[in-house]
Design an enzyme around this catalytic site. Sequence first.
Site, short mmCIF file in Angstrom:
data_model
loop_
_atom_site.label_atom_id
_atom_site.label_comp_id
_atom_site.label_asym_id
_atom_site.label_seq_id
_atom_site.Cartn_x
_atom_site.Cartn_y
_atom_site.Cartn_z
N TYR A 73 21.01 -14.76 -19.92
CA TYR A 73 19.89 -14.08 -20.59
C TYR A 73 18.59 -14.83 -20.37
CZ TYR A 73 17.25 -11.50 -24.03
OH TYR A 73 16.31 -10.71 -24.63
N PHE A 125 -3.76 4.35 -7.55
CA PHE A 125 -2.50 5.09 -7.43
C PHE A 125 -2.31 5.87 -8.73
CE2 PHE A 125 2.19 5.24 -7.94
CZ PHE A 125 2.46 6.04 -6.84
N ASP A 126 -1.56 6.98 -8.73
CA ASP A 126 -1.52 7.82 -9.96
C ASP A 126 -1.05 7.10 -11.22
OD1 ASP A 126 0.27 8.32 -7.89
OD2 ASP A 126 0.80 10.33 -8.53
N ASP A 216 -3.38 -4.49 -6.38
CA ASP A 216 -2.21 -3.61 -6.51
C ASP A 216 -1.47 -3.77 -5.19
OD1 ASP A 216 -0.33 -1.65 -6.77
OD2 ASP A 216 -1.74 -0.06 -7.33
N ALA A 218 1.63 -3.30 -3.74
CA ALA A 218 2.88 -2.66 -3.29
C ALA A 218 3.12 -2.83 -1.79
CB ALA A 218 2.86 -1.18 -3.65
N LYS A 259 8.54 -1.08 -2.54
CA LYS A 259 7.96 -0.79 -1.24
C LYS A 259 8.20 -1.99 -0.30
CE LYS A 259 6.05 2.47 -3.91
NZ LYS A 259 5.11 2.31 -5.00
N HIS A 451 3.90 19.82 -9.50
CA HIS A 451 4.64 19.87 -8.23
C HIS A 451 6.08 19.37 -8.36
CE1 HIS A 451 2.94 15.84 -8.21
NE2 HIS A 451 3.78 15.48 -7.26
C1 LIG Z 1 4.49 2.91 -6.13
C2 LIG Z 1 3.18 2.36 -6.51
C3 LIG Z 1 2.88 2.01 -7.84
C4 LIG Z 1 3.85 2.26 -8.97
O1 LIG Z 1 5.04 1.58 -8.81
P1 LIG Z 1 6.45 2.13 -9.34
O2 LIG Z 1 7.40 1.07 -8.88
O3 LIG Z 1 6.70 3.46 -8.74
O4 LIG Z 1 6.36 2.19 -10.83
C5 LIG Z 1 1.64 1.46 -8.10
N1 LIG Z 1 0.73 1.31 -7.12
C6 LIG Z 1 0.98 1.64 -5.85
C7 LIG Z 1 -0.08 1.43 -4.80
C8 LIG Z 1 2.19 2.19 -5.50
O5 LIG Z 1 2.42 2.56 -4.23
#
Ligand SMILES: *Cc1c(COP(=O)(O)O)cnc(C)c1O
Length: 467
Positions: A73, A125-126, A216, A218, A259, A451
Amino acid sequence: MSKKYVAEPFKIKMVEPLRMTTKEERIEKIKEANYNLFALRAEDVYIDLLTDSGTGAMSSNQWAGLMLGDESYSGASSFFKLVESAKDVFGYEYIQPVHQGRAAEKVVMPLLLGEGKVAISNMHFDTTRAHVELTGAKAIDNVVAEALDTTTFAPFKGNMDIEKMEKLISEYGSENVGAIIMTVTNNTAGGQPVSMSNMRDVYAIAQKNNIKVVIDAARYAENAYFIKTREEGYQDKSIKEIVREMFSYGDLLTMSSKKDAIVNMGGLIAIKNDEEMYNDVKARTIPFEGFVSYGGLAGRDLEALAIGLQEGIDYDYLNYRIGQMEYIGSRLEEAGISFQSPVGGHAVFVDAKKVLPHIPYYQYPAQALAVELYIEAGIRSCDIGSYMLDNDPVTGEQREAELELTRLAIPRRVYTQAHLDVVCDAIIAIKERADEIRGYEITWQPKVLRHFTSKLRPVERVEELAK
Ligand SMILES: *Cc1c(COP(=O)(O)O)cnc(C)c1O
């Protein structure tokens, strides 16, 4: 002639069978799914290009790592392996795992933003936008103008518009800009890279104004590869050196590890050196994600992530991966099919308006092409166009997207050259019978983010109606 395919820098040890279907079966399946590709069962898909998120293939090393996962843990050895690996890659002092990218955003954004504040990004990103707005702050996208021009080559279409950023800072007042968010690569602009000089300039301006820069991260590795191959002065640097320099131009990072870190689930927060902020991050991680040494992940996931962070920055892997996008791009170009150029790091975006010019935006050409790709060869892609745009919240009218794109997102280390040929051949075959293809209309939709769940049907053709 199409670009030579860069051969895989790995061999196959384990295989996952794919079920082959006939065209008749697929016509039936997509109809049952109400022409919404999200409603298909994955087992009915042959080549799944819906997303590159969490869909990569782990290496034999990562799978071996799963067995070493320490499920304690608190204070698990897998946590310390992850901390060591992430510190090595990013050069940041404080490392906090979380269960995915949006969890990192949920923990971090309220520490920087709130009512009356703004976040300026090269493009949110959304989920990032959602977490900025959930704090009560305003999210402003500020990408360079080249990003919207799909046909002309520019090496770094993901860049922040620096001049406009300075204007925004003085307009809102630097004390009200809670964060500058640099998304690398710029996902929403089609996986387009951000240059080192842009990151450097943004950071200098942010520091002058006492604003934190959040990276950010990813697709940090794909971005570094583009810097190495496209930016003056980086050709002889290693990917790792480039990644280190990129992150020197930020104060903290949030990351979806699904990613470029090539795991099926995971996320990270890392902070350069602000100990106070790290304490705040820990305090928010515990109620939302779990204790700080696991952050919503199993010990085995931490282990796989520690390894994936390093595998993601291997030059030969990146050269093969970006080579896949370039191979698809060159085959489409040869066949006279328009796509967003240059190709991004994780996807190719086909210009559906040009493939299906007879289908108006309100009958969703990019969705029509995605449906047709499924019928033609069992390929799953998605619409990034007017179908994805919800109706105008005020007038209720269908909005027209600037671009009608069908996105082919390529999972990491999953598909071979022959698979990519199936995809390219399918698009070419569709183009040849383009004028038979009909648009779609929505028969049911939810209020937002339609969508994912809405239902559609093909529109009747004018000549059929006349009968
Ligand atoms: C995928 C992504 C996120 C969100 O990550 P999740 O693992 O899907 O929650 C944030 N910013 C970017 C640029 C992304 O491609």
